[in-house]
Design an enzyme around this catalytic site. Structure first.
Site, mmCIF file in Angstrom:
data_model
loop_
_atom_site.group_PDB
_atom_site.id
_atom_site.type_symbol
_atom_site.label_atom_id
_atom_site.label_comp_id
_atom_site.label_asym_id
_atom_site.label_seq_id
_atom_site.Cartn_x
_atom_site.Cartn_y
_atom_site.Cartn_z
ATOM 1 N N THR A 179 -3.760 6.188 -21.729
ATOM 2 C CA THR A 179 -3.558 4.834 -21.222
ATOM 3 C C THR A 179 -2.107 4.493 -21.511
ATOM 4 O OG1 THR A 179 -4.067 3.810 -23.344
ATOM 5 C CG2 THR A 179 -5.916 4.109 -21.824
ATOM 6 N N ASP A 192 -6.811 13.754 -24.628
ATOM 7 C CA ASP A 192 -6.793 12.351 -24.218
ATOM 8 C C ASP A 192 -6.130 11.563 -25.353
ATOM 9 O OD1 ASP A 192 -7.310 9.732 -23.613
ATOM 10 O OD2 ASP A 192 -9.457 10.008 -23.228
ATOM 11 N N LYS A 243 -2.098 0.738 -24.902
ATOM 12 C CA LYS A 243 -2.559 0.661 -26.294
ATOM 13 C C LYS A 243 -1.337 0.783 -27.212
ATOM 14 C CE LYS A 243 -7.164 2.124 -24.936
ATOM 15 N NZ LYS A 243 -8.267 3.097 -25.061
ATOM 16 N N TYR A 293 0.844 -1.193 0.000
ATOM 17 C CA TYR A 293 0.000 0.000 0.000
ATOM 18 C C TYR A 293 0.875 1.238 0.000
ATOM 19 C CZ TYR A 293 -4.978 -0.220 -0.204
ATOM 20 O OH TYR A 293 -6.249 -0.301 -0.689
HETATM 21 C C1 LIG Z 1 -9.251 3.439 -24.202
HETATM 22 C C2 LIG Z 1 -9.573 4.857 -23.934
HETATM 23 C C3 LIG Z 1 -9.859 5.300 -22.638
HETATM 24 C C4 LIG Z 1 -10.088 4.373 -21.478
HETATM 25 O O1 LIG Z 1 -9.076 3.583 -21.103
HETATM 26 P P1 LIG Z 1 -9.306 2.399 -20.031
HETATM 27 O O2 LIG Z 1 -7.929 2.042 -19.623
HETATM 28 O O3 LIG Z 1 -10.053 1.336 -20.746
HETATM 29 O O4 LIG Z 1 -10.091 2.974 -18.897
HETATM 30 C C5 LIG Z 1 -10.027 6.658 -22.433
HETATM 31 N N1 LIG Z 1 -9.946 7.522 -23.459
HETATM 32 C C6 LIG Z 1 -9.705 7.133 -24.722
HETATM 33 C C7 LIG Z 1 -9.623 8.150 -25.813
HETATM 34 C C8 LIG Z 1 -9.522 5.789 -25.010
HETATM 35 O O5 LIG Z 1 -9.307 5.388 -26.271
#
Ligand SMILES: *Cc1c(COP(=O)(O)O)cnc(C)c1O
Length: 477
Positions: free
Chosen positions: A269, A240, A272, A63
């Site tokens: 993230t 994002d 990806k 933790y």
């Molecule tokens: C995949 C994605 C997310 C969310 O990611 P998670 O790890 O699945 O919560 C947020 N914003 C965009 C643009 C994404 O493509």
């Protein structure tokens, strides 16, 4: 190295199997299945054995709420090392003044960003107190005012069917409920972002937050322009880059296409196109650093220290020239895939791609996205159905299939392989018949794949997959 990795996993699975053999079996099966399918899901990838192994350690047991050097638990010295290094790598990799590597996922990263923007920008006489040690001085009536002020802010993001993400103000998500939201789309003729239309909407709506970024838009975005729009209306630009962070890290998106120098806050993230562990991250300009740092306790609990460690390993990989070559190949391969479709008369949203995504409009095959996705899966091709702009079949059945190149590029696929992938997809879809409902209407879900097509396509994909094995040196004993 290959035999080290093989031994590590063989022995780990033996240990796991001695407790719950069915989980060891499922883990082996998952590797076999991933190896045997053409994975075109645009948000997926294959992390390196080093990244994967880093996640399986005792850091998981610790933790460590708080921040580096300022923890609410004893004994966090090694977590401090891990988190500080992950953040340092991230700052260097992306040229960001500040990096927060605790978010567990992309959605968590966006929640941290939303709250830090609210905390930083909502002008309220109570806000200072709310952030300070004098929080007890706030009366119940003050809190009521604060809730009202926080809950009444405006957010403008890209609509889901134009390629935005559900956290960008889509009604079913908290972002679409917490904020007054409006959405911008794409030009109905070209399918491209129309910056003048975004600017016009922003001038009228005056959002506190302008969100840029996407999950299913097959083109690059000019973030310098988005920042100009944000500045003109006094909005915070939040980008994002969850989907395309690998192309930013790999220096494929530079200048105006690199969001980090232009955005006030950039979220992502890490799993990806960036090819790290499953997780999230927030990058910010200095101005927002202190607010983002309060992600825990604002919306996060204890960080996943084992995942932060894996982020550090993945960022170290992403700094290499071989990762840059990979990222360039991801974009080149998407072009090859798009050309493969166009030369076979298929229809693509925006007519092509200049990132890692190809959005195939399947209406010209007489199919819905749902039927296309299912028929492709029968033939061993893993994709996901996706809306196209102004989709006639709605968000459930859809009219498109989203394809991405990051995963197969990791396996070593190049131009010829992606041209072949386009050929195989066209072969499946042109041999799929739309089913009929009991009432004799055209069905949006049922379909029939021509005799022998699935086997024929599977045999041809197997050739491609065998030529480019996943984790080539990894042999489970
Ligand atoms: C995949 C994605 C997310 C969310 O990611 P998670 O790890 O699945 O919560 C947020 N914003 C965009 C643009 C994404 O493509």
């Amino acid at each position: 190295m290959d035999s080290l990795i093989s031994n590590a996993y063989t022995q780990a699975l033996e240990v796991i199997g001695s407790v719950e053999p069915r989980i060891a079996d499922a883990t082996r099966q998952e590797l076999a299945d991933q190896r045997a399918s053409l994975k075109l899901i645009a948000s997926e990838n294959y992390a390196s054995p080093a990244v994967l192994l880093t996640m399986g350690t005792w850091f998981s047991d610790k933790y460590a709420e708080g921040t580096v050097g300022h923890r609410f638990y004893a004994g966090c010295q090694n977590v401090d090392t891990v988190e500080a290094l992950a953040a340092e790598h991230a700052r260097e990799l992306f040229g960001a003044p500040y990096a927060y590597v605790q978010p567990h996922s992309g959605i968590d990263a966006n929640l941290v960003a939303f709250w830090s923007i609210l905390a930083n920008r909502v002008e309220s006489p109570y806000l200072q107190k709310m952030q300070s040690k004098n929080v007890s001085e706030l009366s119940e009536a003050d809190w009521e005012t604060l809730r009202h002020e926080f809950g009444n802010q405006r957010l403008l993001g890209m609509s889901l069917d134009a390629g935005g993400h559900l956290t960008h103000g889509f009604r079913p998500n908290i972002s679409g409920k917490m904020f007054h939201q409006q959405q911008y789309g794409t030009d109905p003729e070209t399918g491209l972002l129309d910056y003048d239309a975004v600017a016009a909407k922003a001038r009228e709506f005056k959002p506190l937050v302008l969100v840029a970024g996407y999950s299913a838009y097959p083109r690059r975005v000019d973030f310098a322009k988005m920042r100009e729009i944000a500045d003109e209306v006094g909005a915070v630009l939040m980008v994002d880059m969850a989907h395309f962070a690998g192309l930013v890290a790999g220096k494929v998106f530079t200048g105006d296409e690199d969001p980090v120098p232009h955005a006030h806050i950039t979220t992502t993230t890490t799993h990806k196109s960036l090819r790290g562990p499953r997780g999230g991250m927030v990058l910010a300009q200095e101005e927002f650093a202190a607010d983002v740092d309060r992600g825990c306790p604002m919306v996060l609990g204890g960080p996943l220290s084992h995942v932060m460690a894996a982020k550090a390993v993945a960022f170290a990989e992403a700094r290499t020239s071989s990762f840059q070559a990979y990222a360039q190949m991801v974009a080149d391969n998407a072009k090859s895939l798009a050309e493969g479709f166009l030369s076979r008369d298929a229809t693509l949203v925006t007519g092509g791609t200049d990132n890692h995504i190809v959005l195939l409009d399947v209406t010209s095959f007489g199919l819905t996205g749902r039927q296309a996705e299912s028929a492709l899966l029968d033939a061993g091709i893993v994709t996901n159905r996706n809306s196209v702009p102004a989709d006639p079949n709605g968000a459930w059945y859809t009219s498109g299939v989203r394809l991405g190149t990051p995963a197969l590029t990791t396996r070593g696929f190049g131009h010829d392989e992606f041209d072949k992938v386009a050929e195989l997809i066209v072969e499946v879809l042109s041999n799929t018949e739309r089913g009929t409902t009991k009432a004799g209407e055209p069905s949006k879900a049922s379909y029939a794949l021509g005799d022998g097509v699935a086997d024929r396509v599977k045999a041809q994909s197997a050739e491609l997959l065998d030529k480019h094995p996943l984790y080539p040196g990894l042999v489970l004993g």
